[in-house]
Enzyme design. Structure first.
Site, short mmCIF file in Angstrom:
data_model
loop_
_atom_site.label_atom_id
_atom_site.label_comp_id
_atom_site.label_asym_id
_atom_site.label_seq_id
_atom_site.Cartn_x
_atom_site.Cartn_y
_atom_site.Cartn_z
N HIS A 16 0.84 -1.21 0.00
CA HIS A 16 0.00 0.00 0.00
C HIS A 16 0.87 1.26 0.00
CE1 HIS A 16 -3.08 -2.66 2.25
NE2 HIS A 16 -3.66 -2.37 1.11
N LYS A 40 -18.02 -6.42 6.54
CA LYS A 40 -16.75 -7.14 6.39
C LYS A 40 -16.04 -7.16 7.74
CE LYS A 40 -12.96 -7.16 3.05
NZ LYS A 40 -12.37 -6.44 1.91
N ARG A 89 -1.90 -6.36 -8.29
CA ARG A 89 -0.84 -7.33 -8.07
C ARG A 89 -0.89 -8.35 -9.21
NH1 ARG A 89 -2.92 -7.94 -2.18
NH2 ARG A 89 -4.66 -7.32 -3.47
N SER A 127 -2.79 -7.72 2.84
CA SER A 127 -3.18 -7.63 4.25
C SER A 127 -3.55 -9.01 4.79
CB SER A 127 -4.39 -6.70 4.41
OG SER A 127 -4.08 -5.41 3.95
P1 ADP Z 1 -9.74 -3.84 -0.82
O1 ADP Z 1 -10.53 -4.64 0.19
O2 ADP Z 1 -10.46 -2.63 -1.32
O3 ADP Z 1 -9.13 -4.65 -1.93
P2 ADP Z 1 -7.05 -3.60 0.23
O4 ADP Z 1 -6.59 -2.83 1.43
O5 ADP Z 1 -6.83 -5.06 0.23
O6 ADP Z 1 -8.57 -3.21 0.06
O7 ADP Z 1 -6.36 -3.00 -1.07
C1 ADP Z 1 -6.48 -1.66 -1.42
C2 ADP Z 1 -5.80 -1.43 -2.74
O8 ADP Z 1 -4.41 -1.62 -2.62
C3 ADP Z 1 -6.26 -2.38 -3.86
O9 ADP Z 1 -6.29 -1.65 -5.07
C4 ADP Z 1 -5.17 -3.42 -3.89
O10 ADP Z 1 -5.05 -4.01 -5.17
C5 ADP Z 1 -3.97 -2.56 -3.58
N1 ADP Z 1 -2.86 -3.36 -3.03
C6 ADP Z 1 -2.87 -4.12 -1.92
N2 ADP Z 1 -1.68 -4.73 -1.74
C7 ADP Z 1 -0.90 -4.34 -2.77
C8 ADP Z 1 0.46 -4.65 -3.20
N3 ADP Z 1 1.22 -5.47 -2.51
N4 ADP Z 1 0.91 -4.05 -4.33
C9 ADP Z 1 0.10 -3.21 -5.03
N5 ADP Z 1 -1.16 -2.90 -4.71
C10 ADP Z 1 -1.66 -3.46 -3.60
#
Ligand code: ADP
Length: 158
Positions: A16, A40, A89, A127
């Protein structure tokens, strides 16, 4: 240009942080928006997630941390943002993200979604992976900022 980077951030990982840094280069204001979704189950409360992001980005300029509930396009409109940032990703992210982007554009034609591909070193960081490793006291420290490490240790009594 005001951009919104929405997500659960439960918790924030270096994946992030990488997207935040890269997106902030081309936006005047980047609003990192923590989704408050009561349906969620999350490990950290919205307030905790906001506080993590505030602490992690405190020395970066042009970044605001907020929380929102309801439709993302409504929140973006309220913030006067024309751009939604999402990280990508693996290809497996693509179908869901593509569908979301099309839906959001259907709901508001003035707002575009921009995908930023992950940096290779963060390809496998998510996460949920971090939480899974932390639960079993594995080595997650390199995947998340220090403040998140500290709070994960507290949550899981490590
Ligand atoms: P959501 O539940 O909306 O997917 P996340 O916190 O899991 O929330 O992810 C938020 C954003 O960050 C998403 O667009 C996700 O693809 C991106 N993201 C999460 N981890 C990574 C990573 N390691 N590299 C690039 N983007 C990431």
């Amino acid at each position: 240009m005001i951009a919104v980077y929405p997500g659960s951030f439960d918790p924030t990982t270096y994946g992030h942080v990488d997207i935040i840094k890269r997106a902030s280069k081309f936006s005047d204001t980047l609003i990192v928006a923590v989704l408050n979704n009561p349906n969620k189950k999350s490990l950290f409360t919205v307030d905790e997630r906001v506080r993590h992001l505030e602490s992690i980005t405190k020395d970066m300029s042009g970044i605001k941390i907020e929380s929102f509930s309801g439709l993302l396009v409504d929140f973006a409109k309220k913030c006067d943002a024309k751009l939604i940032i999402r990280g990508l990703r693996a290809l497996t992210d693509f179908e869901y993200e593509f569908q979301m982007a099309l839906t959001n554009r259907e709901l508001n034609h003035d707002i575009e979604t921009l995908f930023i591909p992950t940096s290779t070193q963060y390809l496998f960081i998510s996460s949920s992976v971090v939480k899974e490793i932390a639960k079993f006291n594995g080595d997650f420290y390199k995947m998340v900022p220090d403040i998140v490490t500290r709070d994960l240790k507290i949550k899981y009594n490590l």
